[in-house]
Design an enzyme around this catalytic site. Structure first.
Site, short mmCIF file in Angstrom:
data_model
loop_
_atom_site.label_atom_id
_atom_site.label_comp_id
_atom_site.label_asym_id
_atom_site.label_seq_id
_atom_site.Cartn_x
_atom_site.Cartn_y
_atom_site.Cartn_z
N GLY A 99 -2.86 -11.71 -7.20
CA GLY A 99 -2.42 -11.09 -8.52
C GLY A 99 -3.08 -11.93 -9.79
O GLY A 99 -4.41 -11.90 -9.82
N TRP A 101 -3.31 -12.86 -14.04
CA TRP A 101 -3.16 -12.26 -15.45
C TRP A 101 -3.88 -10.76 -15.45
O TRP A 101 -3.48 -9.74 -15.72
CB TRP A 101 -3.70 -13.12 -16.47
N ASN A 102 -5.34 -10.77 -14.75
CA ASN A 102 -5.87 -9.71 -14.89
C ASN A 102 -5.64 -8.46 -13.81
O ASN A 102 -5.63 -7.22 -14.25
CB ASN A 102 -7.47 -10.01 -14.50
N GLU A 142 2.30 -11.21 -12.61
CA GLU A 142 2.48 -11.53 -14.23
C GLU A 142 2.73 -10.27 -14.96
O GLU A 142 1.67 -9.49 -15.51
CB GLU A 142 1.28 -12.34 -14.73
#
Length: 486
Positions: A99, A101-102, A142
């Site tokens: 995973g 943020w992107n 996220e």
């Protein structure tokens, strides 16, 4: 209920041995940074951390695992070399994070919403670990129910974790997660008692609490509120409030890993160094030569700026962190002193350890003094041996952060020093520091000092207990006053 919470907190404060994990993330893209910023898997010291986490792999719509950079990770053998670090340190645990943020939330949400895809995802993750030799899997979603997710994510995430834990217990793997820190986000995304039940430990991202998304200047990761934090919402954006929030929502302190950043966030301001916390800004600070992103600087970039001179360093006695400015550039960051304070905070709260984002922005080349000064400060504070290149035993090597004895009655909010070439404070034998280790202040039981012998002299690090606690010399942690001989 309140009495039970107080008792839990007291018992946690006494659980010194629980604070034993040093969990470190590695951002694989640092392999492509220029010059002295380049950091590859082969640069990792396998003795710095107890657990290291490779970031990142991706998730596909069918629940399969996506390798993000096959040239780096397969052709150049980054994954094999990462897990090969265990040949040098057999005690090391390696995990892979999925995973970031992107990646966002949309694909995670779709997979989590389907019983068949959840099962496929869990099985694919286990197969990935077996194939590449990892010891565990770190979920960095996220965030559930945010950023393109659905309201049902909160419950579905718990269902997913239950499946992970069942299968991973059978196969001897770790399942962990990187989670949001602030209370509002926690309430949207997580069933905390369920996370506490299914995860082996929880990496709380207690940083990025302020940044260029705010209208006003704020520190990246303040331990406590500043003088300008007057509303309830503002006071919740601190490391202490976030950790206490997780505990109050049902997390066992020993499961929580306190996140610290080896980087700072900065701003371009209007009136040079006259700008203080809460002042307006016009955007991020100038990008650094290695991270090359406006508004954020690695500690290696920060310490090099301090060595070059011209910066004014201010220590905020209330927030227990430093910030620095030069012209229209303002940067809030963590230095060895604030890292030591936060690590002692983790000990005093009975947390499971300290998590670092991330390995590649510490001063890993030792250009400002000690090699990996932030990581080695964590190790020193946890009474772990210093690793390669860290013979100074946790000395700052970089800036001293305008160090003070903490926020005592009558002290000002900040202490400011203008530095050219930073240097640690040397205290001759016969003063406060007469031996290595911890010494409590003679007049204030909430203040203590960490003494490190370096080059025939003692370096004195001034530390302060969380509000309302005293330093307990019998166990070397901050404790309730009723349990301390003061």
């Amino acid at each position: 209920m309140w009495k039970s919470f107080v008792l839990l907190t007291i018992l946690s404060a006494l659980a010194v041995d629980a604070t034993d994990k040093v969990v470190c993330y590695h951002g694989s893209w640092s392999h492509y940074r220029p010059g002295d910023g380049k950091y590859s898997v082969t640069d990792i010291d396998p003795f710095l951390c107890t657990h290291i986490i490779y970031g990142f792999v991706g998730i596909n719509w069918d629940g399969s695992i996506r390798i993000m950079d096959s040239w780096l990770e397969i052709d150049l053998a980054a994954l094999a070399n990462f897990n090969g670090l265990k040949a040098r340190n057999p005690s090391l645990k390696t995990l892979v994070a999925i995973g970031g943020w992107n990646e966002g939330s949309t694909t995670f949400s779709a997979v989590a919403s389907s019983a068949s895809l959840r099962t496929a995802f869990v099985n694919n993750a286990a197969s990935f670990l077996q194939k590449h030799g990892f010891d565990g899997f770190d979920l960095d979603w996220e965030y559930p129910a945010q950023r393109g997710g659905a309201a049902t994510d909160k419950n579905n995430f718990s269902l997913m974790l239950a499946e992970f834990r069942t299968l991973f217990d059978q196969r001897g793997y770790l399942i962990t997660a990187a989670v949001a820190a602030a209370g509002g986000s926690v309430d949207l995304s997580y069933d905390v008692p369920k996370l506490n039940q299914y995860l082996h430990f929880i990496n709380v991202m207690t940083y990025d609490l302020h940044g260029t998304w705010d209208a006003a200047i704020g520190h990246n990761a303040p331990l406590y509120p500043s003088a300008v934090d007057v509303t309830v919402a503002q006071k919740q954006l601190t490391v202490d409030a976030c950790i206490r929030g997780w505990i109050s929502r049902g997390a066992s302190p020993s499961k929580l890993i306190l996140g610290v950043g080896t980087y700072g966030r900065g701003f371009t301001v209007a009136n040079a160094c006259s700008n203080k916390l809460g002042a307006s800004h016009s955007g991020g600070c100038t990008a650094g030569p290695y991270t090359r992103e406006a508004g954020i600087l690695g500690y290696n970039e920060i310490c090099e700026k301090l060595l070059a001179g011209g910066w004014t360093v201010t220590w905020d006695n209330l927030q227990q962190v430093p910030y620095m400015c030069n012209g229209n550039q303002w940067i809030g960051y963590d230095n060895p002193e604030s890292i030591a304070i936060k690590t002692n905070y983790a000990k005093s709260m009975g947390l499971g350890g300290v998590m670092v984002w991330s390995l590649e922005t510490d001063d890993f080349k030792g250009k400002c003094g000690q090699v990996n000064p932030l990581l080695n400060t964590i190790r020193t504070t946890l009474s772990l041996p210093i690793t390669d290149g860290g013979s100074s035993g946790g000395s700052t090597g970089g800036d001293t952060g305008g160090s003070t004895g903490g926020n005592t009655e009558g002290s000002s909010d900040t202490t400011t020093t203008t530095t050219t070439t930073p240097a640690p404070v040397v205290v001759p034998p016969g003063s406060i520091c007469t031996k290595e280790g911890y010494v409590r202040d003679a007049t204030n039981c909430g203040i203590f000092y960490r003494c490190v012998l370096s080059g025939g002299s003692y370096i004195q690090h001034s530390l302060v207990c969380p509000f309302g606690l005293y330093f307990d010399t019998t166990v070397d942690v901050c404790n309730y006053p009723s349990l301390v001989a003061c």
